[in-house]
Write an enzyme that holds these catalytic residues in place. Structure first.
Site, PDB file in Angstrom:
ATOM      1  N   GLY A  89     -22.670  12.193 -57.005  1.00 57.07           N
ATOM      2  CA  GLY A  89     -22.640  13.662 -57.038  1.00 57.07           C
ATOM      3  C   GLY A  89     -23.271  14.176 -58.318  1.00 57.07           C
TER       4      GLY A  89
ATOM      5  N   GLY B 277     -23.730  17.790 -58.796  1.00 60.38           N
ATOM      6  CA  GLY B 277     -23.613  19.233 -58.626  1.00 60.38           C
ATOM      7  C   GLY B 277     -23.057  19.849 -59.893  1.00 60.38           C
ATOM      8  N   VAL B 278     -22.117  20.789 -59.727  1.00 57.52           N
ATOM      9  CA  VAL B 278     -21.562  21.515 -60.887  1.00 57.52           C
ATOM     10  C   VAL B 278     -20.963  20.543 -61.918  1.00 57.52           C
ATOM     11  CG1 VAL B 278     -19.774  23.171 -61.588  1.00 57.52           C
ATOM     12  CG2 VAL B 278     -21.109  23.593 -59.508  1.00 57.52           C
TER      13      VAL B 278
ATOM     14  N   GLY C 158     -20.989  17.079 -61.827  1.00 55.36           N
ATOM     15  CA  GLY C 158     -21.881  15.950 -62.119  1.00 55.36           C
ATOM     16  C   GLY C 158     -22.891  16.329 -63.198  1.00 55.36           C
TER      17      GLY C 158
ATOM     18  N   LYS D 144      -9.179  15.933 -56.112  1.00 56.50           N
ATOM     19  CA  LYS D 144      -7.730  16.031 -55.834  1.00 56.50           C
ATOM     20  C   LYS D 144      -7.425  15.926 -54.353  1.00 56.50           C
ATOM     21  CE  LYS D 144      -9.944  19.856 -56.499  1.00 56.50           C
ATOM     22  NZ  LYS D 144     -10.586  20.662 -57.513  1.00 56.50           N
TER      23      LYS D 144
ATOM     24  N   GLY E  52     -19.377  28.533 -60.040  1.00 61.09           N
ATOM     25  CA  GLY E  52     -19.104  27.104 -59.849  1.00 61.09           C
ATOM     26  C   GLY E  52     -17.623  26.763 -59.869  1.00 61.09           C
TER      27      GLY E  52
ATOM     28  N   GLU F 107     -14.334  25.599 -54.449  1.00 62.55           N
ATOM     29  CA  GLU F 107     -14.665  24.380 -53.706  1.00 62.55           C
ATOM     30  C   GLU F 107     -15.833  24.671 -52.767  1.00 62.55           C
ATOM     31  OE1 GLU F 107     -13.035  21.330 -54.270  1.00 62.55           O
ATOM     32  OE2 GLU F 107     -12.386  22.602 -55.905  1.00 62.55           O
TER      33      GLU F 107
ATOM     34  N   LYS G 101      -3.033  19.667 -55.887  1.00 65.60           N
ATOM     35  CA  LYS G 101      -2.789  19.428 -57.315  1.00 65.60           C
ATOM     36  C   LYS G 101      -1.299  19.278 -57.627  1.00 65.60           C
ATOM     37  CE  LYS G 101      -7.016  21.763 -58.771  1.00 65.60           C
ATOM     38  NZ  LYS G 101      -7.628  23.070 -59.015  1.00 65.60           N
TER      39      LYS G 101
ATOM     40  N   GLY H 256     -14.952  24.920 -63.660  1.00 70.07           N
ATOM     41  CA  GLY H 256     -16.232  25.165 -64.325  1.00 70.07           C
ATOM     42  C   GLY H 256     -16.852  23.857 -64.781  1.00 70.07           C
TER      43      GLY H 256
HETATM   44  N1  LIG Z   1     -16.358  22.891 -59.778  1.00 67.75           N
HETATM   45  C1  LIG Z   1     -15.252  22.813 -60.483  1.00 67.75           C
HETATM   46  O1  LIG Z   1     -14.974  23.667 -61.335  1.00 67.75           O
HETATM   47  C2  LIG Z   1     -14.327  21.679 -60.283  1.00 67.75           C
HETATM   48  C3  LIG Z   1     -14.538  20.718 -59.335  1.00 67.75           C
HETATM   49  N2  LIG Z   1     -13.666  19.686 -59.188  1.00 67.75           N
HETATM   50  C4  LIG Z   1     -13.939  18.658 -58.194  1.00 67.75           C
HETATM   51  O2  LIG Z   1     -15.124  17.978 -58.546  1.00 67.75           O
HETATM   52  C5  LIG Z   1     -15.772  17.493 -57.397  1.00 67.75           C
HETATM   53  C6  LIG Z   1     -17.223  17.982 -57.402  1.00 67.75           C
HETATM   54  O3  LIG Z   1     -17.230  19.372 -57.377  1.00 67.75           O
HETATM   55  P1  LIG Z   1     -18.558  20.217 -57.686  1.00 67.75           P
HETATM   56  O4  LIG Z   1     -19.357  19.528 -58.718  1.00 67.75           O
HETATM   57  O5  LIG Z   1     -18.104  21.602 -57.920  1.00 67.75           O
HETATM   58  O6  LIG Z   1     -19.301  20.125 -56.275  1.00 67.75           O
HETATM   59  P2  LIG Z   1     -20.813  20.473 -55.925  1.00 67.75           P
HETATM   60  O7  LIG Z   1     -20.834  20.892 -54.505  1.00 67.75           O
HETATM   61  O8  LIG Z   1     -21.414  21.348 -56.956  1.00 67.75           O
HETATM   62  O9  LIG Z   1     -21.553  19.037 -56.046  1.00 67.75           O
HETATM   63  C7  LIG Z   1     -21.384  18.018 -55.117  1.00 67.75           C
HETATM   64  C8  LIG Z   1     -22.425  16.937 -55.373  1.00 67.75           C
HETATM   65  O10 LIG Z   1     -22.179  15.856 -54.498  1.00 67.75           O
HETATM   66  C9  LIG Z   1     -23.321  15.573 -53.711  1.00 67.75           C
HETATM   67  N3  LIG Z   1     -22.842  15.221 -52.365  1.00 67.75           N
HETATM   68  C10 LIG Z   1     -21.871  15.845 -51.642  1.00 67.75           C
HETATM   69  N4  LIG Z   1     -21.681  15.211 -50.472  1.00 67.75           N
HETATM   70  C11 LIG Z   1     -22.548  14.170 -50.462  1.00 67.75           C
HETATM   71  C12 LIG Z   1     -22.850  13.149 -49.513  1.00 67.75           C
HETATM   72  N5  LIG Z   1     -22.215  13.081 -48.355  1.00 67.75           N
HETATM   73  N6  LIG Z   1     -23.800  12.232 -49.830  1.00 67.75           N
HETATM   74  C13 LIG Z   1     -24.461  12.323 -51.009  1.00 67.75           C
HETATM   75  N7  LIG Z   1     -24.228  13.259 -51.947  1.00 67.75           N
HETATM   76  C14 LIG Z   1     -23.294  14.180 -51.660  1.00 67.75           C
HETATM   77  C15 LIG Z   1     -24.162  16.833 -53.691  1.00 67.75           C
HETATM   78  O11 LIG Z   1     -25.515  16.454 -53.515  1.00 67.75           O
HETATM   79  P3  LIG Z   1     -26.731  17.544 -53.561  1.00 67.75           P
HETATM   80  O12 LIG Z   1     -26.766  18.026 -54.984  1.00 67.75           O
HETATM   81  O13 LIG Z   1     -27.934  16.770 -53.177  1.00 67.75           O
HETATM   82  O14 LIG Z   1     -26.315  18.612 -52.594  1.00 67.75           O
HETATM   83  C16 LIG Z   1     -23.852  17.394 -55.083  1.00 67.75           C
HETATM   84  O15 LIG Z   1     -24.730  16.811 -56.022  1.00 67.75           O
HETATM   85  C17 LIG Z   1     -14.930  18.005 -56.212  1.00 67.75           C
HETATM   86  O16 LIG Z   1     -14.035  16.990 -55.817  1.00 67.75           O
HETATM   87  C18 LIG Z   1     -14.167  19.180 -56.797  1.00 67.75           C
HETATM   88  O17 LIG Z   1     -12.951  19.409 -56.140  1.00 67.75           O
HETATM   89  C19 LIG Z   1     -12.558  19.555 -59.977  1.00 67.75           C
HETATM   90  C20 LIG Z   1     -12.300  20.461 -60.950  1.00 67.75           C
HETATM   91  C21 LIG Z   1     -13.138  21.617 -61.171  1.00 67.75           C
HETATM   92  N1  LIG Z   2     -11.838  25.051 -56.977  1.00 61.27           N
HETATM   93  C1  LIG Z   2     -10.978  24.592 -58.028  1.00 61.27           C
HETATM   94  C2  LIG Z   2     -11.805  23.801 -58.981  1.00 61.27           C
HETATM   95  C3  LIG Z   2     -10.997  23.028 -59.903  1.00 61.27           C
HETATM   96  O1  LIG Z   2     -10.165  22.215 -59.543  1.00 61.27           O
HETATM   97  C4  LIG Z   2     -10.364  25.783 -58.757  1.00 61.27           C
HETATM   98  O2  LIG Z   2     -10.819  26.899 -58.537  1.00 61.27           O
HETATM   99  O3  LIG Z   2      -9.406  25.577 -59.512  1.00 61.27           O
END
Ligand SMILES: NC(=O)C1=CN([C@@H]2O[C@H](COP(=O)(O)OP(=O)(O)OC[C@H]3O[C@@H](n4cnc5c(N)ncnc54)[C@H](OP(=O)(O)O)[C@@H]3O)[C@@H](O)[C@H]2O)C=CC1
Ligand SMILES: N[C@@H](CC=O)C(=O)O
Ligand code: NA
Length: 432
Positions: free
Chosen positions: A9, A11-12, A14, A102, A184, A187, A202, A303
């Site tokens: 991953g 995304g946000v 990662g 979670k 960001g 979910e 959680k 975030g």
């Molecule tokens: N955002 C937040 O503030 C917080 C998030 N979290 C947790 O962190 C985790 C990640 O969240 P977040 O970063 O926001 O999510 P995002 O949607 O921003 O990022 C998800 C990443 O995973 C990749 N991905 C998703 N599914 C697949 C798949 N099937 N195969 C390959 N790659 C995949 C996506 O690829 P691509 O980029 O190519 O689409 C993307 O890079 C979650 O479990 C979330 O609950 C926890 C605390 C806070």
């Molecule tokens: N979507 C969740 C992200 C962190 O866990 C939140 O808003 O708290």
């Protein structure tokens, strides 16, 4: 010595994680020994905030979790699958895992931790609860000497941001939700935030750590914030409360049974309560234990940067262990998860709490008396009754009860609904 991580991953969270790892100057020296080995994503063509060498990126996530060069898998995909299967595959390949997921841990933690113990690897999850707030490790370690009696808090940043904007700026629910997604916080499917599922995941995790037994996710009672209206936020304010989505795990020792209250719901919190002032994306978790008393953890609950801070701290913990004790299969019991039994959960009908209820009534003489009698007949005593005004041709009456068993309150409401003077009951909320 260098340790390689496989990032699932980008995304946000990662991206935030990579930013820290690629810029170690001025942080803990151990970070200089950690490199990003591979990065798994869904789409190779997506524009990325950080330029990585194209050889690092792949859509073949299985090849990362089985790569012999990788020491630690960092799962930041979100969702249940393929996240669960990849975590299990990583463990089976002898890799330590760090996750922010979670949803997976709350549902499949027993399976994952059993396999991790067998293989002698760690699965750390500081980012999964409270984003950047250190709360998992403190519960496992710093508070370990205490007998925990309650864990209560605001553990979802998105809903706290929405409720804060609604109450402070009179903002519209869907506009604020869109802003939380843009920032960001939310979910991938924001239903998980809005309907309380994320907070329920959680609190299931926190309860399991604090009360020393596994918790079945489906045992967490869960209500989200969809029914919280601007009208109720305004009434709450006039009565001296703010409305927060609270997650509560409380030990209730009654007679000879020791059960756990486990619930997530919007709650009227007195403005003087420590949790009342956690606003915006901030989370706050109040833990009570003996002999410590109360301690509150407060900080950004979602975030990119804050969450990545927690992810990287877990990676560093594992690297620290690998450096000091090598690849021994003996796990540190203060970092691993060893619960076997399940906590016993109290049914909602048996819980006691205060309630806030708003009634729309036909403006007939004696309506307040009828309401009071119906409550009295079911053993519900009222702390305050406020006939606030007229909405169209209906009178709006707000009541706050004293502590009452949930079952008695529900029975009283059923009786009240059948009263001729009652048009509708638009809101029922619990009061702290
Ligand atoms: N955002 C937040 O503030 C917080 C998030 N979290 C947790 O962190 C985790 C990640 O969240 P977040 O970063 O926001 O999510 P995002 O949607 O921003 O990022 C998800 C990443 O995973 C990749 N991905 C998703 N599914 C697949 C798949 N099937 N195969 C390959 N790659 C995949 C996506 O690829 P691509 O980029 O190519 O689409 C993307 O890079 C979650 O479990 C979330 O609950 C926890 C605390 C806070
Ligand atoms: N979507 C969740 C992200 C962190 O866990 C939140 O808003 O708290
Ligand atoms: Na955390």
């Amino acid at each position: 010595m260098t340790f390689k991580i496989g990032l699932l991953g980008f995304g946000v969270v990662g991206t935030g994680t990579a930013k820290i790892l690629l810029d170690p100057f001025g942080r803990h020296p151990v970070l200089k020994e950690i490199t990003i080995g591979r990065v798994g994503v869904r789409s190779l063509d997506k524009p990325r905030e950080i330029e990585l060498s194209p050889q690092l990126l792949t859509t073949d996530l299985e090849s990362i979790v089985t790569d012999p060069e990788i020491d630690i898998i960092v799962e930041l995909l979100g969702g249940l699958e393929p996240a669960r299967s990849l975590i299990l595959q990583a463990i089976a390949s002898g890799k330590h895992v760090v996750t922010a997921n979670k949803a997976v841990i709350a549902r499949f933690g027993d399976e994952i931790y059993a396999k991790a113990s067998e293989k002698g690897v760690y699965v750390l999850l500081e980012a999964a609860v409270g984003g950047g707030i250190p709360v998992i490790k403190p519960l496992k370690q710093s508070l370990g000497a205490n007998r925990i009696s309650s864990i209560m808090g605001i553990v979802n940043g998105t809903t706290n941001y929405i409720l804060t904007e609604m109450s402070q700026k009179g903002a519209d629910f869907s506009e604020v939700l869109a802003k939380a997604q843009e920032l960001g916080y939310a979910e991938a499917d924001p239903t998980a935030d809005v309907d309380g599922f994320d907070a329920a995941d959680k609190i299931a995790i926190l309860a399991s750590l604090g009360f020393g037994g596994r918790v079945k996710r489906e045992d967490v009672y869960c209500e989200g914030i969809r029914q919280v209206s601007a009208v109720d936020i305004a009434y709450a304010d006039r009565l001296g409360f703010v409305i927060k989505l609270l997650a509560i795990a409380k030990d209730t020792v009654k007679e000879d049974s020791d059960t756990l209250e486990l619930r997530v719901h919007p709650t009227l919190v007195p403005k003087t309560h420590p949790l009342a002032n956690a606003n915006g994306v901030y989370n706050a978790i109040l833990v009570e234990g003996e002999p410590l008393g109360q301690v509150m953890f407060y900080g950004p609950g979602a975030g990119s940067g804050p969450t990545a801070s927690a992810v990287v701290s877990d990676v560093m913990n594992i690297v620290g262990i690998l450096k000091s004790s090598g690849k021994t299969k003996e796990l540190d019991p203060l970092l691993s998860c060893i619960h076997q039994h399940y906590c016993q959960i109290a049914p909602m009908e048996s819980l006691s709490t205060r309630f806030y209820a708003r009634f729309l009534c036909r403006d007939v003489p004696g309506v307040i008396g009828h309401l009071g009698m119906a409550f009295g007949d079911h053993g519900v005593s009222l702390e305050s009754v406020v006939q606030i005004g007229i909405r169209g041709d209906l009178a709006e009456i707000v009541v706050v009860t004293h502590d009452v068993r949930e079952g008695n309150f529900r029975n009283a409401l059923a009786a009240i609904e059948s009263l001729e003077a009652i048009d509708s009951i638009p809101s029922i909320l619990r009061v702290l």
